[in-house]
Design a protein around this motif. Structure first.
Motif, PDB file in Angstrom:
ATOM      1  N   GLY A 207       0.627  -1.148   0.117  1.00  0.00           N
ATOM      2  CA  GLY A 207       0.242   0.048  -0.100  1.00  0.00           C
ATOM      3  C   GLY A 207       0.715   1.329  -0.025  1.00  0.00           C
ATOM      4  O   GLY A 207       0.205   2.365   0.211  1.00  0.00           O
ATOM      5  N   PHE A 208       1.980   1.237  -0.367  1.00  0.00           N
ATOM      6  CA  PHE A 208       2.930   2.366  -0.252  1.00  0.00           C
ATOM      7  C   PHE A 208       3.286   2.799  -2.008  1.00  0.00           C
ATOM      8  O   PHE A 208       3.031   1.791  -2.791  1.00  0.00           O
ATOM      9  N   ASP A 209       3.732   4.070  -1.961  1.00  0.00           N
ATOM     10  CA  ASP A 209       4.254   4.594  -3.124  1.00  0.00           C
ATOM     11  C   ASP A 209       5.648   5.123  -2.954  1.00  0.00           C
ATOM     12  O   ASP A 209       5.747   6.093  -2.086  1.00  0.00           O
ATOM     13  N   ILE A 210       6.499   4.442  -3.346  1.00  0.00           N
ATOM     14  CA  ILE A 210       7.938   5.075  -3.329  1.00  0.00           C
ATOM     15  C   ILE A 210       8.273   6.365  -4.097  1.00  0.00           C
ATOM     16  O   ILE A 210       7.983   6.203  -5.459  1.00  0.00           O
ATOM     17  N   THR A 211       8.204   7.473  -3.700  1.00  0.00           N
ATOM     18  CA  THR A 211       8.510   8.744  -4.251  1.00  0.00           C
ATOM     19  C   THR A 211       9.642   9.148  -4.759  1.00  0.00           C
ATOM     20  O   THR A 211       9.825   9.875  -5.747  1.00  0.00           O
ATOM     21  N   SER A 212      10.685   8.841  -3.974  1.00  0.00           N
ATOM     22  CA  SER A 212      12.349   9.102  -4.699  1.00  0.00           C
ATOM     23  C   SER A 212      13.136   8.149  -3.987  1.00  0.00           C
ATOM     24  O   SER A 212      12.680   7.640  -3.044  1.00  0.00           O
ATOM     25  N   LEU A 213      14.221   8.011  -4.815  1.00  0.00           N
ATOM     26  CA  LEU A 213      15.315   7.069  -4.199  1.00  0.00           C
ATOM     27  C   LEU A 213      16.477   7.609  -4.526  1.00  0.00           C
ATOM     28  O   LEU A 213      16.727   7.919  -5.925  1.00  0.00           O
ATOM     29  N   TYR A 214      17.278   7.676  -3.797  1.00  0.00           N
ATOM     30  CA  TYR A 214      18.773   8.395  -4.267  1.00  0.00           C
ATOM     31  C   TYR A 214      19.851   7.598  -3.614  1.00  0.00           C
ATOM     32  O   TYR A 214      19.933   7.099  -2.428  1.00  0.00           O
ATOM     33  N   ILE A 215      21.264   7.210  -4.599  1.00  0.00           N
ATOM     34  CA  ILE A 215      22.190   6.587  -4.171  1.00  0.00           C
ATOM     35  C   ILE A 215      23.291   7.900  -3.811  1.00  0.00           C
ATOM     36  O   ILE A 215      23.558   8.774  -4.631  1.00  0.00           O
ATOM     37  N   GLU A 216      23.685   7.981  -2.607  1.00  0.00           N
ATOM     38  CA  GLU A 216      24.623   8.895  -2.032  1.00  0.00           C
ATOM     39  C   GLU A 216      26.189   8.569  -2.456  1.00  0.00           C
ATOM     40  O   GLU A 216      26.879   9.671  -2.797  1.00  0.00           O
TER      41      GLU A 216
END
Length: 380
Positions: A207-216
């Motif tokens: 039931g989630f929506d991943i809005t962003s993902l960043y590799i630092e």
């Protein structure tokens, strides 16, 4: 009168949630043993969704806004409780508020290194970390799959599960990309976007929506980084012999600055001088390379194709002459191969004209008879 007020206070007339904790995902309105008054006011703020649950079964869902609770806007609960039309008595139900805002700056990182094959370094262990953001997009799915009927639920409750899903997906993504370790830094944006797309169906199942993902950062083992530093140093130094000479000169300067006294100091100075002399001699010596013997040049006999020395005049197998027949250049009269198109002395073209043997008139290269005297130009 006091008894009447006591029972009146048990009927809940206002239901709302003023979010006090930024990390709270679900808040259960404290109904306890009290009953909700029919006609009570339910206020759902932006970034909230209210869900009514009847005896553990999900009923009506309310979106942001102000709602007056009647049977008309609670069709599922009305059906579950088998209320008659116009039912106006207080009722019991659990009310859960779902926080649908974005939860940003959630951190992920590799607890164990990711094993992958690199074209430059072979098998390497890769570590990485970054951040991601998500929100509840399907409150009913979230309530059914993760939350259940707990009294509260925050981001810490689901953090471990989401991190493991992200690391599992990114490990597979890094291995499939086959990007060399030295080039990973220039692909952070592309890998981050691909990782987000890869995570979407996994997050959606809860039931989630991943809005962003960043590799630092993606880092290599310490040993590999040291090897890379050495390779970089070698490239910066360039001429190793000049570097050795520079190092030797620096060492001599340091010895000269060493103020040693006494016999021990003299002995150390003499030993250092002898050793330094040897180092200096080796450093200053020209960089000589061992001479390599090259095989003599050869050529093939034009008659029997046997391999003979390039300077041989006759073939050792068939005995025939291997020298090319030579003629005089039409311009400088130097001896050149018979079929040469240009002179290797003056560069003059050898087929640009035909000289008549009778009148010395220059004719076109494909002429068969002299245009001046009519003499044949073909060799007899």
């Amino acid at each position: 009168m006091g008894i009447f007020n006591f029972f009146k206070n048990q009927f809940i007339e206002v239901i709302e949630w003023q979010d006090q904790d930024a990390n709270t995902l679900v808040y259960q309105f404290p109904v306890h043993n009290n009953e909700i008054k029919m006609g009570a006011e339910l206020t759902v703020r932006e970034s909230q969704v209210a869900i009514m649950v009847n005896e553990g079964e999900i009923a009506d869902v309310f979106t942001p806004g102000r709602h007056i609770l009647y049977t008309q806007n609670m069709p599922i609960l009305t059906k579950l409780k088998s209320w008659k039309y116009g039912f106006d008595s207080p009722f019991k139900a659990e009310v859960y508020f779902i926080n649908t805002k974005q939860f940003i700056n959630q951190k992920w990182g590799t607890s164990n290194p990711i094993m992958m094959r690199d074209p430059d370094f072979g098998m390497i262990r890769l570590r990485g970390y970054g951040i991601y953001s998500y929100r509840v997009s399907e409150p009913v799915v979230f309530l059914r799959e993760l939350f259940g009927t707990n009294s509260s639920y925050d981001t810490n409750s689901v953090e471990g599960q989401l991190k493991k899903m992200i690391i599992s997906g990114l490990s597979d993504l890094f291995a499939e990309s086959q990007i060399p370790a030295l080039d990973l830094a220039m692909h952070y944006d592309e890998l981050s976007e691909q990782g987000k797309q890869k995570m979407m169906p996994r997050f959606s199942s809860f039931g989630f929506d991943i809005t962003s993902l960043y590799i630092e950062n993606l880092s290599l083992p310490k040993e590999v980084e040291q090897a890379m530093d050495k390779r970089t140093t070698m490239g910066v130094l360039g001429d190793m012999q000049q570097y050795q000479q520079y190092q030797a000169a620096e060492a001599i300067r340091d010895v000269a600055k060493n103020d040693s006294s006494g016999l021990a100091g003299a002995g150390m100075g003499m030993g250092a001088g002898v050793s330094m002399g040897q180092v200096m001699a080796n450093a200053m010596a020209p960089n000589t390379q061992p001479t390599q013997t090259t095989a003599p040049a050869t050529k093939s006999c034009p008659h029997c194709q046997a391999t003979i020395n390039a300077d041989a005049k006759f073939c050792g197998q068939c005995g025939k002459s291997v020298e090319t027949e030579k003629v005089s250049c039409v311009k400088c009269e130097a001896q050149i191969p018979k079929n040469a198109k240009f002179c290797n002395e003056c560069g003059a073209a050898q087929i640009t004209e035909k000289i008549c043997p009778a009148c010395s008139h220059a004719n076109l290269p494909n002429a068969k008879f002299c245009a001046e005297c009519g003499e044949t130009l073909d060799a007899k």
